[in-house]
Motif scaffolding. Structure first.
Motif, PDB file in Angstrom:
ATOM      1  N   ARG A  36       0.879  -1.383  -0.075  1.00  0.00           N
ATOM      2  CA  ARG A  36       0.114  -0.134   0.030  1.00  0.00           C
ATOM      3  C   ARG A  36       0.732   1.261   0.169  1.00  0.00           C
ATOM      4  N   ASN A  37       0.229   2.479  -0.316  1.00  0.00           N
ATOM      5  CA  ASN A  37       1.152   3.690  -0.313  1.00  0.00           C
ATOM      6  C   ASN A  37       1.601   3.931   0.952  1.00  0.00           C
ATOM      7  N   LEU A  38       2.766   4.499   1.174  1.00  0.00           N
ATOM      8  CA  LEU A  38       3.371   4.779   2.525  1.00  0.00           C
ATOM      9  C   LEU A  38       2.439   6.061   3.176  1.00  0.00           C
ATOM     10  N   ASN A  39       2.196   5.736   4.422  1.00  0.00           N
ATOM     11  CA  ASN A  39       1.723   6.952   5.183  1.00  0.00           C
ATOM     12  C   ASN A  39       3.172   7.599   5.803  1.00  0.00           C
ATOM     13  N   GLY A  40       3.435   8.635   5.431  1.00  0.00           N
ATOM     14  CA  GLY A  40       4.762   9.245   5.966  1.00  0.00           C
ATOM     15  C   GLY A  40       4.571   9.710   7.218  1.00  0.00           C
ATOM     16  N   ALA A  41       3.264  10.265   7.829  1.00  0.00           N
ATOM     17  CA  ALA A  41       3.006  10.547   9.328  1.00  0.00           C
ATOM     18  C   ALA A  41       3.213   9.432  10.173  1.00  0.00           C
ATOM     19  N   LYS A  42       2.712   8.119   9.903  1.00  0.00           N
ATOM     20  CA  LYS A  42       2.784   7.217  10.689  1.00  0.00           C
ATOM     21  C   LYS A  42       4.392   6.782  10.893  1.00  0.00           C
ATOM     22  N   ALA A  44       6.816   8.526  10.431  1.00  0.00           N
ATOM     23  CA  ALA A  44       7.643   9.705  11.429  1.00  0.00           C
ATOM     24  C   ALA A  44       7.168   9.395  12.828  1.00  0.00           C
ATOM     25  N   GLN A  45       5.817   8.873  13.114  1.00  0.00           N
ATOM     26  CA  GLN A  45       5.613   8.437  14.478  1.00  0.00           C
ATOM     27  C   GLN A  45       6.337   7.381  14.877  1.00  0.00           C
ATOM     28  N   TYR A  46       6.800   6.359  14.208  1.00  0.00           N
ATOM     29  CA  TYR A  46       7.454   5.200  14.727  1.00  0.00           C
ATOM     30  C   TYR A  46       8.886   5.432  14.877  1.00  0.00           C
ATOM     31  N   ALA A  47       9.251   6.517  13.612  1.00  0.00           N
ATOM     32  CA  ALA A  47      10.744   6.951  13.930  1.00  0.00           C
ATOM     33  C   ALA A  47      10.991   7.569  15.131  1.00  0.00           C
ATOM     34  N   ARG A  48      10.051   8.404  15.649  1.00  0.00           N
ATOM     35  CA  ARG A  48      10.069   9.393  16.694  1.00  0.00           C
ATOM     36  C   ARG A  48      10.229   8.560  18.358  1.00  0.00           C
ATOM     37  N   ASP A  49       9.496   7.364  18.188  1.00  0.00           N
ATOM     38  CA  ASP A  49       9.433   6.345  19.098  1.00  0.00           C
ATOM     39  C   ASP A  49      10.921   5.742  19.236  1.00  0.00           C
ATOM     40  N   MET A  50      11.477   5.402  18.096  1.00  0.00           N
ATOM     41  CA  MET A  50      12.559   4.652  17.842  1.00  0.00           C
ATOM     42  C   MET A  50      13.695   5.498  18.302  1.00  0.00           C
ATOM     43  N   ARG A  51      13.752   6.743  18.279  1.00  0.00           N
ATOM     44  CA  ARG A  51      14.635   7.895  18.516  1.00  0.00           C
ATOM     45  C   ARG A  51      14.632   7.918  20.012  1.00  0.00           C
ATOM     46  N   ASN A  52      13.522   8.059  20.531  1.00  0.00           N
ATOM     47  CA  ASN A  52      13.351   8.290  22.086  1.00  0.00           C
ATOM     48  C   ASN A  52      13.444   6.922  22.788  1.00  0.00           C
ATOM     49  N   GLY A  53      13.837   6.054  22.461  1.00  0.00           N
ATOM     50  CA  GLY A  53      14.077   4.705  23.232  1.00  0.00           C
ATOM     51  C   GLY A  53      12.596   4.104  23.539  1.00  0.00           C
ATOM     52  N   ASN A  54      11.637   4.352  22.707  1.00  0.00           N
ATOM     53  CA  ASN A  54      10.257   3.851  23.210  1.00  0.00           C
ATOM     54  C   ASN A  54       9.947   2.759  22.471  1.00  0.00           C
ATOM     55  N   TRP A  55      10.450   2.333  21.375  1.00  0.00           N
ATOM     56  CA  TRP A  55      10.158   1.365  20.622  1.00  0.00           C
ATOM     57  C   TRP A  55      10.623   0.095  21.102  1.00  0.00           C
ATOM     58  N   GLN A  56       9.514  -1.091  21.352  1.00  0.00           N
ATOM     59  CA  GLN A  56      10.087  -2.279  21.910  1.00  0.00           C
ATOM     60  C   GLN A  56       9.748  -3.413  20.870  1.00  0.00           C
ATOM     61  N   PHE A  57      10.599  -4.553  21.046  1.00  0.00           N
ATOM     62  CA  PHE A  57      10.624  -5.593  20.328  1.00  0.00           C
ATOM     63  C   PHE A  57       9.253  -6.248  20.869  1.00  0.00           C
ATOM     64  N   ASN A  58       8.420  -6.765  19.938  1.00  0.00           N
ATOM     65  CA  ASN A  58       6.881  -7.224  20.363  1.00  0.00           C
ATOM     66  C   ASN A  58       6.632  -8.419  19.796  1.00  0.00           C
ATOM     67  N   THR A  78      10.872   1.748   6.891  1.00  0.00           N
ATOM     68  CA  THR A  78      10.939   3.190   6.785  1.00  0.00           C
ATOM     69  C   THR A  78      11.738   4.199   7.891  1.00  0.00           C
ATOM     70  N   ALA A  79      10.813   3.863   9.385  1.00  0.00           N
ATOM     71  CA  ALA A  79      11.161   4.597  10.463  1.00  0.00           C
ATOM     72  C   ALA A  79      12.656   4.130  10.984  1.00  0.00           C
ATOM     73  N   ILE A  80      12.922   3.044  10.591  1.00  0.00           N
ATOM     74  CA  ILE A  80      14.365   2.818  11.172  1.00  0.00           C
ATOM     75  C   ILE A  80      15.383   3.613  10.423  1.00  0.00           C
ATOM     76  N   LYS A  81      15.015   3.584   8.988  1.00  0.00           N
ATOM     77  CA  LYS A  81      15.972   4.562   8.076  1.00  0.00           C
ATOM     78  C   LYS A  81      15.920   6.092   8.420  1.00  0.00           C
ATOM     79  N   MET A  82      14.704   6.388   8.877  1.00  0.00           N
ATOM     80  CA  MET A  82      14.666   7.854   9.328  1.00  0.00           C
ATOM     81  C   MET A  82      15.297   8.098  10.668  1.00  0.00           C
ATOM     82  N   SER A  83      15.138   7.212  11.587  1.00  0.00           N
ATOM     83  CA  SER A  83      15.459   7.491  12.857  1.00  0.00           C
ATOM     84  C   SER A  83      17.154   7.291  12.884  1.00  0.00           C
TER      85      SER A  83
END
Length: 277
Positions: A36-42, A44-58, A78-83
């Motif tokens: 599907r088309n990439l949702n850039g805002a979504k 970016a949300q994931y990337a923000r959590d990754m940068r802030n240490g809030n992303w968890q392996f689930n 994409t979030a890994i690339k952005m962050s």
């Protein structure tokens, strides 16, 4: 040995846990041919959590078909690339192409669901208030489309447990205050951070009970403005309600009479947002 999506021709699906670097994410995204088309805002949300240490392996997997094409995971990669961070991911390879038809078709778990699972009272209303006040602290001054991440909202609730009082008051106010409960609760919280006693007086007594009010009192003028809009079918969205409530609160704090509530000449901007006093 680490199983990578472009190695081997196994007849059956295989899986491994991989520390995915930005470089690996970029390489895998090059095989993102059927998505599907990439949702850039979504992303970016994931990337923000990754940068802030809030992303968890689930255990949510990144999935590839037998030809090495990415079936699921473009937003996370994409979030890994952005962050610029490395994240541990479960990788599943050699899936039949047709399995993509069954991916991401369930209802996402919302913040209100998470709060309900945690046995929070007024979970739906608490989630709506958290979205506004978290966005406010992140710099937003328009809230109808604000989208803080769930991790950011959970962190906010841990740091500011008094948001629960805002949800309690807003729940009571649904019967008496002609405003969106989320707008009422969020503005109570922002005001209470300045002065909790005055906020309890303005929101918990004057607005909620409507007692002892006279013409020119900020609470009286606010209730009249909100009631007029509702009775006449005027569309007053979340952002306008937040602004008008804060305008009345600021007048109350200043001890000023207030006879009219209206937007500034030229309309609302970030610069003329009525910051709570």
């Amino acid at each position: 040995m680490t199983i990578l999506p472009f190695q081997g021709n196994a007849a059956e699906p295989a899986h491994d846990i991989v520390d995915v670097t930005p470089e690996t994410a970029i390489r895998w995204l090059a095989n993102n041919e059927r998505n599907r088309n990439l949702n850039g805002a979504k992303a970016a949300q994931y990337a923000r959590d990754m940068r802030n240490g809030n992303w968890q392996f689930n255990g949510d997997p990144i999935r590839f078909d037998a030809k090495g094409r990415l079936l699921d995971g473009q937003h996370r990669l994409t979030a890994i690339k952005m962050s610029g961070t490395t994240q541990r991911m479960l990788i599943i390879t050699n899936l039949p192409e047709a399995t993509q038809d069954t991916m991401d078709i369930g209802r996402p778990r919302r913040m209100s669901d998470q709060l309900q699972i945690s046995e929070e009272v007024h979970s739906t209303l608490l989630a709506a208030i958290l979205r506004i006040v978290t966005a406010y602290d992140l710099g937003a001054r328009s809230f109808s489309t604000a989208s803080p991440t769930q991790a950011e909202m959970r962190d906010f609730l841990r740091a500011h447990p008094q948001v629960r009082r805002a949800a309690e008051l807003a729940s009571k106010g649904q019967k008496y205050v002609p405003a969106m409960p989320s707008a009422f609760g969020a503005t109570y919280f922002l005001a209470a951070r300045r002065d909790v006693e005055w906020a309890e007086l303005f929101f918990g007594h004057q607005l909620l009970e409507g007692t002892g009010l006279h013409s020119g009192d900020p609470a009286h003028t606010l209730l009249r403005r909100l009631s007029f809009a509702r009775a006449n079918g005027q569309r007053m969205g979340l952002d306008d309600q937040v602004r008008y409530i804060l305008l009345a609160w600021n007048a109350f704090r200043d001890g000023r009479h207030l006879t009219k509530l209206q937007a500034p000449k030229g309309g609302w901007t970030t610069d003329n947002f009525p910051e709570p006093k």
